[in-house]
Design an enzyme around this catalytic site. Structure first.
Site, short mmCIF file in Angstrom:
data_model
loop_
_atom_site.label_atom_id
_atom_site.label_comp_id
_atom_site.label_asym_id
_atom_site.label_seq_id
_atom_site.Cartn_x
_atom_site.Cartn_y
_atom_site.Cartn_z
N ASP A 234 -0.04 5.15 0.79
CA ASP A 234 -0.22 6.17 1.82
C ASP A 234 -0.43 5.56 3.19
O ASP A 234 -1.34 4.75 3.39
CB ASP A 234 -1.42 7.06 1.45
CG ASP A 234 -1.25 7.69 0.08
OD1 ASP A 234 -0.13 8.11 -0.23
OD2 ASP A 234 -2.25 7.74 -0.68
N ASP B 34 0.86 -1.17 0.00
CA ASP B 34 0.00 0.00 0.00
C ASP B 34 0.91 1.23 0.00
O ASP B 34 2.08 1.15 0.40
CB ASP B 34 -0.89 -0.03 1.24
CG ASP B 34 -1.65 1.26 1.44
OD1 ASP B 34 -2.41 1.63 0.53
OD2 ASP B 34 -1.46 1.89 2.50
#
Length: 497
Positions: free
Chosen positions: A334, A332
């Protein structure tokens, strides 16, 4: 764990059959009660809630229709009891079941699994049908997930159930074989469950031939002697292959006008089919409908069995052990690799998390494929453009090194797309890009949506919590790491292959 807490949790994979409510009612009447009950809802698109009224407090995890093996894995990974008891959603637990279960679990530390005994109540006053006899065969099953208690440490040792088995067939035998290979002993306890005969249609025995494909997975993983390793009796496939061979010979010979050969082969096909039908009809109960069904299915089963055996041979060619070493890691963005700046379209605002460069570098040095999977709903909201997202991702690659694939979801949450995490779309697409299977992939993220997306796709996951991560997300994650460095340690050490 509290010493007074029962040492077992119960995991129930289900597709929402009405029998689930009956099972839960029988489980609610048990004392001692399990430490936890997890129902793994394996419906692809649940339209109505499961009937859990008989056992309030039951925990539910959605598993996306990937089969009972994957559902059981999703269930046991959410528990922390020392023993995990898997039961099918169509069994009934008699009074005193849990008392005898606790007694069964008082075994030596090297016993990894203790199976329960299965009783199939057949109808009184008549002989059972072929389908009822098929269910009754479970009484002779050596290790069956209709009631199987497995030590949690043993499940972790072998990577749980092999999720490449898509049906409730052979996944229990495979687990038993892998447990023994890992040095665990297996036992059969004194407790029993009641397994009513399954309600089935006319062609259930033909549909069951899909299991021949799973047999080829067993052979690929465990070798030609897999039946002995898994405690599985030899079936009739050799006779089915001979029946198909004589039928094809008759057709081919007739096509080239070899009438004598065609006639002999046709007689052979008729004889083999008739003998197969006789074996299935003779035990009863007779009746026109049953006999007609046995005649029709006895002709259909051999070619269908051969077809599925061929499909399995192709599908599982070169299959290795489960789960094996991961081949790819999907990050992922952020909150995981960089500080979470909402709807960021400016590369200058990128700030890598502590240890991000080292984490990606170590994985790349270990031969892992590296991907980036990120929800970017700011695009759908009109706050940033897809080109700006691409510029930010390119800057991140310049900081940490190139990604082998980058997948973004530009949709707003309310659009209900299939790619936005916690859906599986981004993970599956990235795995396809990298030419790896989902189960060979690990997703590293900071919130529950990352973990759920991995689970839905059939991938593994490591949660690295931040201040934004909710406590319930941490509690539900199967693997949690305090830092990116620790997450990489888990990837390289927890699943060494």
């Amino acid at each position: 764990m509290n010493a007074d807490r029962p040492p077992f949790a119960v995991v129930i994979p289900t597709v929402g059959r009405p029998s689930l409510a009956v099972l839960l009612e029988s489980l609610a009447n048990q004392s001692p009660a399990p430490a936890e009950v997890v129902v793994a809802d394996d419906r692809r698109q649940p339209r109505v809630p499961l009937d859990l009224a008989a056992l309030p407090g039951t925990r539910v995890v959605a598993t996306g229709g990937r089969g009972p093996a994957a559902a059981r894995n999703s269930g046991w990974l959410l528990t922390d009891a020392s023993w995990v008891v898997t039961v099918d959603d169509d069994v009934v637990l008699p009074e005193g079941w849990s008392v005898r279960l606790v007694e069964d679990l008082r075994v030596a530390p090297d016993v990894g699994a203790v199976a329960g005994r299965i009783t199939v109540p057949l109808p009184a006053g008549r002989a059972p049908t072929d389908a009822e006899r098929d269910t009754a065969a479970l009484e002779n099953a050596w290790m069956a997930t209709a009631d199987m208690a497995v030590r949690r440490s043993a499940l972790a040792d072998v990577g749980g159930f092999d999720e490449r088995f898509p049906r409730a067939y052979r996944e229990d035998a495979d687990l038993a074989a892998r447990l023994r290979l890992a040095g665990w002993r297996l036992a059969v306890g004194r407790r029993e469950v009641i397994h009513p005969p399954r309600r089935s249609g006319r062609w259930v025995s033909v549909r069951a031939q899909r299991g021949n494909a799973d047999d080829m997975l067993m052979r690929a993983v465990h070798g030609p002697a897999w039946r002995a390793a898994a405690g599985c009796p030899r079936g009739r496939f050799g006779w089915h292959a001979l029946t198909v061979g004589t039928g094809l010979t008759a057709l081919l010979a007739a096509g080239i006008r070899r009438h004598r050969t065609a006639g002999i082969a046709a007689l052979g096909w008729v004889g083999l089919t008739a003998e197969f039908a006789r074996r299935r009809i003779a035990p009863g109960p007779g009746g026109r409908a049953e006999v007609t069904t046995m005649l029709a299915t006895s002709a259909a089963i051999p070619p269908v069995a051969v077809w599925w055996r061929a499909v399995g041979a192709v599908r599982h060619r070169g299959a290795g052990p489960w789960p094996g070493r991961p081949r790819a890691v999907l990050f992922d963005r952020d909150g995981t690799l960089v500080d979470d700046v909402p709807f960021n379209g400016d590369p200058k605002r990128l700030s890598p998390m502590d240890g991000a460069g080292e984490a990606v570098g170590r994985l790349r040095a270990a031969g892992m494929r590296i991907g980036l999977v990120t929800n970017q709903s700011g695009v759908g909201r009109g706050l940033i453009t897809e080109a700006e997202v691409g510029t930010v991702n390119a800057r991140l690659a310049g900081m940490l090194g190139p990604f082998d694939t980058v997948r973004i979801c530009p949709h707003r949450p309310e659009e209900g797309c299939r790619c936005r995490k916690p859906a599986a779309g981004l993970i599956r697409a990235a795995a396809r890009d990298l030419r790896v299977a989902p189960h060979q992939t690990v997703v590293i993220g900071d919130i529950g949506a990352d973990v759920h997306a991995a689970r839905a796709a059939g991938a593994r996951s490591v949660l690295v919590p931040t201040a934004a991560t909710r406590a319930e997300e941490v509690a539900a994650a199967p693997v949690v790491a305090g830092t990116l460095r620790e997450a990489v340690d888990r990837v390289l050490g927890r699943w060494p292959g």
